[in-house]
Write a protein that holds these residues in place. Structure first.
Motif, mmCIF file in Angstrom:
data_model
loop_
_atom_site.group_PDB
_atom_site.id
_atom_site.type_symbol
_atom_site.label_atom_id
_atom_site.label_comp_id
_atom_site.label_asym_id
_atom_site.label_seq_id
_atom_site.Cartn_x
_atom_site.Cartn_y
_atom_site.Cartn_z
ATOM 1 N N THR A 194 0.814 -1.217 0.000
ATOM 2 C CA THR A 194 0.000 0.000 0.000
ATOM 3 C C THR A 194 0.847 1.268 0.000
ATOM 4 N N ASP A 195 2.102 1.171 0.449
ATOM 5 C CA ASP A 195 2.992 2.327 0.492
ATOM 6 C C ASP A 195 4.280 2.006 -0.255
ATOM 7 N N VAL A 196 4.974 3.050 -0.669
ATOM 8 C CA VAL A 196 6.268 2.867 -1.311
ATOM 9 C C VAL A 196 7.259 2.355 -0.269
ATOM 10 N N VAL A 197 7.965 1.271 -0.604
ATOM 11 C CA VAL A 197 8.941 0.658 0.295
ATOM 12 C C VAL A 197 10.326 0.806 -0.318
ATOM 13 N N LEU A 198 11.287 1.325 0.459
ATOM 14 C CA LEU A 198 12.658 1.520 -0.012
ATOM 15 C C LEU A 198 13.593 0.562 0.705
ATOM 16 N N LYS A 199 14.485 -0.074 -0.054
ATOM 17 C CA LYS A 199 15.441 -0.996 0.537
ATOM 18 C C LYS A 199 16.822 -0.768 -0.069
ATOM 19 N N ASN A 200 17.790 -0.384 0.776
ATOM 20 C CA ASN A 200 19.168 -0.242 0.319
ATOM 21 C C ASN A 200 19.763 -1.613 0.029
ATOM 22 N N ILE A 201 20.557 -1.691 -1.024
ATOM 23 C CA ILE A 201 21.153 -2.968 -1.407
ATOM 24 C C ILE A 201 22.408 -2.707 -2.232
ATOM 25 N N GLU A 202 23.350 -3.646 -2.200
ATOM 26 C CA GLU A 202 24.533 -3.605 -3.063
ATOM 27 C C GLU A 202 24.325 -4.639 -4.164
ATOM 28 N N LEU A 203 24.319 -4.205 -5.418
ATOM 29 C CA LEU A 203 24.053 -5.096 -6.544
ATOM 30 C C LEU A 203 25.308 -5.282 -7.396
ATOM 31 N N PRO A 204 25.579 -6.493 -7.860
ATOM 32 C CA PRO A 204 26.743 -6.736 -8.725
ATOM 33 C C PRO A 204 26.666 -5.885 -9.992
ATOM 34 N N GLY A 205 27.766 -5.234 -10.321
ATOM 35 C CA GLY A 205 27.804 -4.426 -11.535
ATOM 36 C C GLY A 205 27.157 -3.073 -11.402
ATOM 37 N N VAL A 206 26.490 -2.832 -10.292
ATOM 38 C CA VAL A 206 25.815 -1.547 -10.052
ATOM 39 C C VAL A 206 26.373 -0.881 -8.802
ATOM 40 N N GLY A 207 26.519 -1.671 -7.744
ATOM 41 C CA GLY A 207 26.999 -1.120 -6.488
ATOM 42 C C GLY A 207 25.853 -0.661 -5.610
ATOM 43 N N ALA A 208 26.066 0.449 -4.909
ATOM 44 C CA ALA A 208 25.077 0.945 -3.956
ATOM 45 C C ALA A 208 23.786 1.330 -4.674
ATOM 46 N N SER A 209 22.697 0.689 -4.311
ATOM 47 C CA SER A 209 21.415 0.884 -4.979
ATOM 48 C C SER A 209 20.287 0.990 -3.965
ATOM 49 N N VAL A 210 19.127 1.386 -4.453
ATOM 50 C CA VAL A 210 17.896 1.381 -3.666
ATOM 51 C C VAL A 210 16.818 0.712 -4.498
ATOM 52 N N LEU A 211 16.173 -0.314 -3.943
ATOM 53 C CA LEU A 211 15.015 -0.917 -4.587
ATOM 54 C C LEU A 211 13.773 -0.184 -4.095
#
Length: 399
Positions: free
Chosen positions: A47-64
């Motif tokens: 029901t709400d926007v959910v943000l999750k910090n993550i480190e992704l291969p080939g991208v690095g520091a990201s937010v889903l």
């Protein structure tokens, strides 16, 4: 122990968009390897926007960025869709999630067009491949007119590596300004940072622009000296030769400019971020419009961060004071903060935006694009203060 984490504004934002029950939240859980988002077979669970910090291969520091379904219905559903629309303006990459058989895909096409208009790259993801063996993915590809639809299963993890590779490829093509100080500072240069520690600065900490600028200078092997405005004269006096560059807080531009040695370049944290986060040329053009404002003009001041206004707040007190001092009390000034930003800017003669250290570059460029579409000039806090105090021609702009 100091916690080291890339600020969210400097992370690559990946938004997940799709209809209710298409598997967006399940995909977030698959990518993070955690139960970050609540999932169920009931449509509309998110029901709400959910943000999750993550480190992704080939991208690095990201937010889903997990969003509510863009086909939500009813009064509350409409509010959720508006949240999804707001989230869409802040992402660097949009994943449009589909599943089952296409039914014309009008919503998917409309959202893809929305992202293209905002210059946001799109990847189509066919989810739930474990349920039908991916037999419907080609149908979606043809219906959407897409060159590729990445097939995955959030439940089994099938296709995860293909999705990660596709996201990494998009990231490699992004246009980011990595060097904050650009050509203004190089190895061996001495740089003085003037950093007022006023009531708005967090106790015991430096604000984000100061931290990031200092790190940039250290990475470039510069010699960085930090002082408050009242200690600038004393700091300059202990140097054997004038510094190559002085970087100041915009609020003390006139004070610092008066003390700046003739051979030393002068800029501000806000000007540096104007280039990194947005379009510095557009901001400089906006400064020309600022100087030509009518006494009854309408100005919008936009702050990226949300905070409780405090004494001598730059956006709510100092800038309005400077504007009214120059153009008179008839000037109409509106102030917005955070994600509040008018859909229609045509009522304004000028927008003055903050340095946007809390926003992604894509988010700021989206706002600048909307202003251009309405024919409204935009400038930046630091550029505006320099223009209003008559020293803009003495301010160095990085390339």
């Amino acid at each position: 122990m100091m916690k080291e984490e890339t600020p969210r504004a400097n992370r690559f934002h990946i938004g997940l968009f799709g209809r209710r029950n298409s598997g967006k939240s399940s995909l977030v859980n698959m990518l993070t390897g955690q139960q970050v988002a609540v999932v169920s077979d009931v449509p509309g669970t998110t029901t709400d926007v959910v943000l999750k910090n993550i480190e992704l291969p080939g991208v690095g520091a990201s937010v889903l960025v997990d969003t509510a379904g863009y086909d939500d219905e009813g009064e509350l559903g409409g509010l959720r869709v508006r949240q999804t629309v707001n989230a869409a303006r802040r992402v660097d990459l949009a994943l449009i999630i589909v599943s089952g058989l296409p039914d014309g895909a009008e919503k998917e096409k409309a959202w893809a067009e929305r992202f293209r208009a905002d210059d946001i790259p799109v990847l189509y993801i066919y989810n739930k491949v474990d349920e039908d063996g991916g037999s419907h993915a080609d149908a979606w590809c043809m219906t959407l007119g897409a060159t590729e639809v990445v097939s995955v299963s959030a439940r089994t993890g099938e296709g995860r590596d293909r999705l990660l590779s596709a996201m990494a490829e998009v990231y490699r093509r992004t246009d980011e300004v990595e060097d904050l100080t650009g050509n203004l500072a190089g190895e061996g240069d001495t740089v003085v940072l003037v950093m007022p520690q006023d009531i708005q600065a967090p106790k015991g900490r430096l604000i984000l622009p100061q931290v990031q600028t200092l790190r940039n200078l250290l990475d470039k092997r510069c010699t960085a000296l930090c002082c408050t405005a009242d200690r600038l004269s004393a700091t300059l006096s202990v140097l054997s030769s004038p510094p190559s560059l002085i970087i100041t807080d915009s609020q003390v531009f006139p004070t610092v400019e008066a003390l700046c040695p003739p051979q030393t370049r002068l800029t501000s944290f806000s000007v540096l971020f104007a280039r990194q986060k947005g379009d510095i040329r557009q901001f400089l053009q906006g400064a020309e419009a600022l100087c030509a404002l009518r006494p009854d003009a309408r100005v919008l001041i936009a702050e990226a961060c949300t905070h409780v206004p405090q004494h001598e707040d730059i956006g709510r007190v100092k800038l309005p004071r400077l504007l009214r001092c120059k153009f008179g009390e008839a000037l109409h000034i509106d102030i917005v903060s955070g994600n509040d930003f008018p859909e229609d800017l045509s009522a304004y003669d000028l927008v003055i935006h903050c340095g946007a250290c809390m926003f992604t570059r894509r988010h700021v460029l989206n706002r600048l694009r909307r202003a251009r579409a309405c024919g409204v000039p935009v400038t930046n806090y630091g550029v505006a203060i320099a223009a209003l105090t008559g020293i803009l021609d003495k301010v160095a702009v990085p390339e």
